[in-house]
Design a protein around this motif. Structure first.
Motif, PDB file in Angstrom:
ATOM      1  N   TYR A   1     -69.570  18.499  33.341  1.00  0.00           N
ATOM      2  CA  TYR A   1     -68.674  19.284  33.917  1.00  0.00           C
ATOM      3  C   TYR A   1     -69.394  20.643  34.604  1.00  0.00           C
ATOM      4  O   TYR A   1     -68.808  21.567  34.549  1.00  0.00           O
ATOM      5  CB  TYR A   1     -67.503  20.089  32.826  1.00  0.00           C
TER       6      TYR A   1
ATOM      7  N   TYR B   1     -62.148  21.149  37.672  1.00  0.00           N
ATOM      8  CA  TYR B   1     -61.964  19.860  36.950  1.00  0.00           C
ATOM      9  C   TYR B   1     -60.592  19.773  36.427  1.00  0.00           C
ATOM     10  O   TYR B   1     -60.049  20.795  35.939  1.00  0.00           O
ATOM     11  CB  TYR B   1     -63.104  19.867  35.705  1.00  0.00           C
TER      12      TYR B   1
ATOM     13  N   VAL C   1     -61.468  22.796  32.945  1.00  0.00           N
ATOM     14  CA  VAL C   1     -62.743  23.648  33.135  1.00  0.00           C
ATOM     15  C   VAL C   1     -62.976  23.872  34.425  1.00  0.00           C
ATOM     16  O   VAL C   1     -62.417  23.584  35.642  1.00  0.00           O
ATOM     17  CB  VAL C   1     -63.821  22.600  32.710  1.00  0.00           C
TER      18      VAL C   1
ATOM     19  N   GLY D   1     -67.773  24.717  37.612  1.00  0.00           N
ATOM     20  CA  GLY D   1     -69.317  24.071  37.367  1.00  0.00           C
ATOM     21  C   GLY D   1     -70.097  25.326  37.243  1.00  0.00           C
ATOM     22  O   GLY D   1     -69.933  26.348  37.382  1.00  0.00           O
TER      23      GLY D   1
ATOM     24  N   THR E   1     -62.989  13.856  34.600  1.00  0.00           N
ATOM     25  CA  THR E   1     -63.606  14.893  35.249  1.00  0.00           C
ATOM     26  C   THR E   1     -62.815  15.217  36.616  1.00  0.00           C
ATOM     27  O   THR E   1     -62.314  16.492  36.514  1.00  0.00           O
ATOM     28  CB  THR E   1     -64.913  14.444  35.377  1.00  0.00           C
TER      29      THR E   1
END
Ligand SMILES: [Zn+2]
Lengths: 432, 543
Positions: free
Chosen positions: B306, B314, B318, B321, B418
């Motif tokens: 991630y 994601y 999340v 990145g 993901t």
């Protein structure tokens, strides 16, 4: 919660572990250079990324090696060199009084700082995050970096605003307002106000308080009762007080609930009118307040004023003060020919007769008229003050809308541990 | 090798050379290819003699691994306990630990052989493959007293037993991000990120298996390459400090070192000016088996971690990145080094990272033109590049090296956890890249996934996940295209296509000998083809 970690600490007094974060260009290196040059710094191990950028007066250097610089004040600066674990291990070998780590410009400083909550060899210090006043609001709109910058700020115990004075006054207000609203639990001050010796002493005091048994913690009768509870992450007992007060137009934020701290930063924010003469008088009688910077609508004339105090003297300047701020589209800057009031001299002129003239831009409290036309054109207008009406507003929605002050005050205060809670200050300033 | 020329006959020779795509004979002299063709070569060069060494084998150009790390050799300092079987550099297969019981049994055996106060370290663990992933309880069954530390196959996480947690001072009362807990709130032994991992390694010792200065590790790396049929490999992120350069120069020059190595200088902690200076100085150490001078820039993290920079968050919420450096600094590094003529390999996993890179290189190439001597920058991994980005890359004369093995190892996770089902099947878009006119390579990123170009080719041709699912079938490429992407394609990315990558007169006599024909077996069987050995500069070594 007696842990093995605490048992080890009792034996070896592990150093507090603080982190300085902030995006590229926010001024971390400048601040670290100041730390290394600070004559009263404790024996700090300062771990830095850009070793080559460390520039301190040669006269202050004791010895210089390939990976370390030993300072005469007892600090040692070490290169992280891409391996933070190795650097911390090396720093621990020096048994420093404090470890300060520079997080890289894209790192999440809270994730580094967390190691001190686990490692028995370290005590939690503080997370300082720099915010570049000139770049911050653009950064928070940039798809490549907005999330990184925002996450760094969220991790901050203490936000340090750099380059604030280089911004137009309206932008200054907008930046402070946005940070204060979006990060109410963090202390907030400018980098200019940083006295490292005081800051680190405050961190040490808190680290002691966090790890000491509660019943030993009795040497300061002035410490707010809420702070001695030492809940791990409670920074805001006063906020809770305010929230509980019904029908209050006052919001006080950024309470730094550090017991025994010698350096405290708080934000004053109120929508209710503030008597600026009372504020001037208040500062005179409260030497615990070192500095104040802010903006307020002066009830005496309904106009916006810039507030600055160093020590007991409060300068109240009409705003905009005839300088070249980027908001000429919304105000003619009056004909006030730079007249200001120095509330520090006396309260005789208090701002009421300041002769600001007929500037049309000052908010009249209805939310529709205000300096800076912050109601949403966003067209390059940094729109710091005015509009909005409730002074809270939404955040970061990208329309350049930064409602701040229509009737009250927004200011940051720096002082010592006896700095009264903002709610208490505000009560002293509002008409009975 | 001297003037004598040997003519080898093979069952079939796949040359990757347009002038003679297929052959049966190859003449080799002085470590180079003299000629490629049919039986007539025996008369022309062999005095009517033919060496039958390859008579029952299929020859291809020596495989070229365009993205691997010498750490693949260093890491075998620790015992391997992964789910999949893996070939040890010394040739024996280490069986996979496919059940918790098998894992615990293997660890017990290892534990029994250790001295009293040593920590048990092992690597290659991947909890993804276990429905009830082995946790500290299972590791406590290995030893209650001795710390046990398993490095995950991604090398970023560890799973440890109670003894290790206790030594580090980690308990339910001080759980932080990165310390995973069970349903009762107890740390379950899995630790991620610096803050959680540091106290453990500080307490139980760091086995430091990732140093690049171990000559035996480099020799192991060479042997691993050789067994996989690789005659040239990259080592795509190396600080190349002086002792490491000296060691690489010496070890690769050993007569029996079985591969050519192309290390790329890591830009970490270097200024553009320092990178330029080192890139210009390093080639002075080059010889036929060592090729220094290229540079590696890492822009973002990994998708399964991630941490790749993605334009769309994601699917688990999340964020987008993590950059490895501030975007402005990354772009400045690319622009300034390009301006000085430095060849770049640029790690871009997420699509925002490839966007940032394309922007910078577009600017730099517009100002300074392309690199001299036909060299081209390479976008490494390039896993999420879409058609528009691939077109831009082609327009700029760049190359892409796709992480085909991800389809198998993490395809299921990319779909489910993901980037999600909209984007996952489009990852590593080899078909789209070829159609955009790009010359491509495909890679394994060892030690992240095992070295084995035929397996990598199998991934690109079949696009199956570990669970057997088809994963973006329209991005499949043909076996011939995949064979190019493990030979001439990566040779091009390493700027060695004038010397390796195809079987053509004048090139190094680098061949891989196979027991079957990758262009004729059913596509699903490409990975089952055995490597019989390699020839490197005319020197044969059986696998
Ligand atoms: Zn890699």
């Amino acid at each position: 919660m007696k842990t093995m970690a605490q048992a080890v600490q009792a034996a070896a007094a592990p150093p507090p572990f603080s982190v300085i974060g902030g995006f590229l260009g926010a001024g971390k290196t400048t601040l670290l250079n100041r730390l290394l040059a600070e004559p009263r710094a404790p024996r700090c191990a300062v771990l830095v990324n850009d070793f080559g950028d460390i520039a301190v007066d040669a006269a202050l250097i004791d010895a210089r090696g390939g990976e370390t610089i030993a300072m005469q004040n007892g600090c040692i600066c070490c290169s992280i060199g891409g391996d933070l674990a190795r650097a911390i291990a090396a720093a621990l070998d020096l048994a420093p009084a404090h470890i300060v780590v520079e997080a890289s410009g894209v790192a999440h400083p809270g994730r580094i700082a967390a190691v001190a909550r686990v490692s028995p060899e370290l005590r939690p210090g503080r997370v300082f995050v720099l915010a570049d006043a000139g770049a911050l609001r653009a950064q928070l709109q940039d798809a490549w970096i907005a999330d990184t910058v925002a996450a760094q700020l969220r991790a901050a115990d203490h936000i340090l605003v750099s380059k604030l004075d280089a911004q137009p006054p309206r932008e200054q207000a907008a930046v402070i307002d946005q940070l204060a609203r979006e990060h109410p639990a963090a202390a907030l001050s400018t980098t200019d106000e940083v006295q490292w010796a005081d800051l680190l002493a405050a961190v040490d005091a808190r680290a002691d308080a966090d790890t000491a048994p509660a019943d030993v913690d009795s040497d300061s009768p002035d410490a707010p009762a809420t702070a001695t509870a030492a809940a791990p992450d409670s920074h805001s007992p006063d906020m809770a007080t305010d929230a509980a007060a019904p029908d209050s137009h006052t919001t006080a934020a950024n309470i730094d609930a550090v017991p025994h701290a010698r350096f405290v930063a708080r934000t004053l924010r109120a929508d209710a009118p503030i008597d600026l003469r009372r504020l001037a008088a208040y500062l005179k009688s409260h030497p615990d307040i070192y500095r104040l910077k802010g903006w307020a609508i002066d009830p005496a004339d309904g106009k916006l004023k810039l507030l600055q105090a160093a020590g007991p003297r409060l300068a109240i300047t009409p705003y905009p003060a005839g300088n070249t701020v980027a908001d000429a589209d919304t105000t003619d800057a009056g004909d006030g020919d730079g007249v200001g009031c120095d509330g520090g001299d006396s309260d005789s002129d208090g701002g009421g007769d300041g002769g600001v003239g007929d500037s049309n831009g000052i908010g009249d409290g209805d939310g529709g008229v205000g300096v800076g036309d912050s109601s949403g054109d966003g067209g390059g207008d940094s729109g710091g003050v005015g509009g909005g009406g409730d002074g809270v507003g939404d955040d970061g929605d990208g329309d350049g809308d930064h409602p701040a002050i229509t009737t009250g005050i927004l200011a940051i205060l720096i002082g010592n541990q006896n700095l009264p809670p903002p709610a208490q200050i505000l009560r002293a300033l509002t008409p009975d | 090798m001297n003037d004598s020329t040997t003519v080898y006959q093979a069952r079939r020779i796949l040359t990757m050379d347009a002038a003679t795509p297929e052959a049966t004979h190859v003449a080799v002299g002085g470590g180079r290819i003299v000629a490629v063709g049919g039986a007539e070569l025996a008369q022309r060069y062999g005095g009517d003699n033919v060496d039958p060494l390859f008579a029952d084998m299929v020859l291809t150009p020596g495989f070229v691994e365009g993205h691997a790390h010498s750490m693949e050799g260093m890491i075998w300092k620790l015992p391997y306990i992964g789910f999949h079987a893996r070939i040890h550099p010394d040739g024996h297969q280490v069986d996979g630990c496919a059940t918790v019981a098998a894992l615990v049994q293997r660890l017990r055996e290892l534990e029994a052989a250790l001295p009293a106060d040593a920590t048990l370290f092992a690597w290659g663990y991947d909890p993804i493959y276990f429905p009830d992933k082995p946790m500290r309880g299972d590791l406590d069954a290995v030893s209650a007293a001795r710390p046990v530390v398993l490095f995950h196959s991604n090398l970023h996480l560890i799973t440890v037993n109670s003894a290790a947690l206790n030594a580090a001072g980690i308990h339910r009362g001080n759980v932080i991000d990165g310390v995973y807990v069970d349903a009762d709130g107890e740390p379950n032994g899995e630790l991620a990120e610096f803050a959680a991992v540091f106290p453990v390694l500080r307490a139980v010792g760091d086995p430091v298996f990732h140093g690049q200065d171990d000559p035996e590790g480099l020799r192991r790396f060479g042997r691993s390459c050789q067994r996989a049929g690789i005659t040239t490999t990259s080592d795509l992120y190396n600080a190349l400090e002086q002792p490491v350069v000296d060691m690489f120069a010496a070890v690769t020059a050993e007569a029996d070192f079985p591969a050519r190595i192309v290390p790329a200088l890591s830009t970490l902690n270097l200024s553009p000016a320092e990178v330029i200076a080192r890139s210009e100085a390093l080639p002075a150490r080059n010889h036929d088996k060592l090729h220094l001078g290229a540079v590696k820039i890492i822009t973002d993290g990994s998708i399964q971690g991630y941490s790749a920079r993605v334009r769309r968050p994601y699917i688990n919420g999340v964020e987008n990145g993590v950059w490895c450096d501030a975007p402005a600094k990354l772009q400045a590094m690319m622009r300034e080094t390009h301006a000085a003529g430095v060849k770049l390999h640029i790690h871009v996993n997420g699509d925002q990272a490839s966007e940032l890179t394309l922007d910078a290189l577009e600017d730099a190439i517009a100002k300074h033109g392309a690199l001299a001597r036909g060299r081209r920058h390479v976008l490494q991994h390039a896993q999420m590049m879409d058609a528009a980005q691939l077109q831009r890359a082609a327009g700029l004369g760049l190359l892409v090296n796709l992480f085909a093995n991800h389809t198998y190892y993490w395809g299921d996770q990319h779909r489910d956890a993901t980037v999600g089902p909209d984007l996952a099947p489009r990852m590593n878009a080899a078909r789209t890249a070829l159609d955009a006119g790009l010359d491509i390579a495909i890679h394994c990123d060892a030690p992240v996934t095992p070295m084995g170009p035929l397996f990598t080719a199998w991934c690109a041709v079949n696009r199956r996940t570990a669970s057997g699912r088809e994963h973006g079938r329209d991005e499949c490429i043909t076996a011939a295209e995949a064979l190019r992407a493990i030979t001439l394609g990566p040779a091009n990315t390493l700027d060695l296509d004038d010397r390796i990558g195809s079987i053509a007169p004048g090139k190094f006599a680098d061949f891989t000998a196979l027991d079957d024909d990758p262009l004729r077996v059913p596509p699903m069987r490409i990975r089952d083809i055995k490597v019989r050995g390699t020839m490197l500069g005319g020197r044969w070594q059986g696998a």
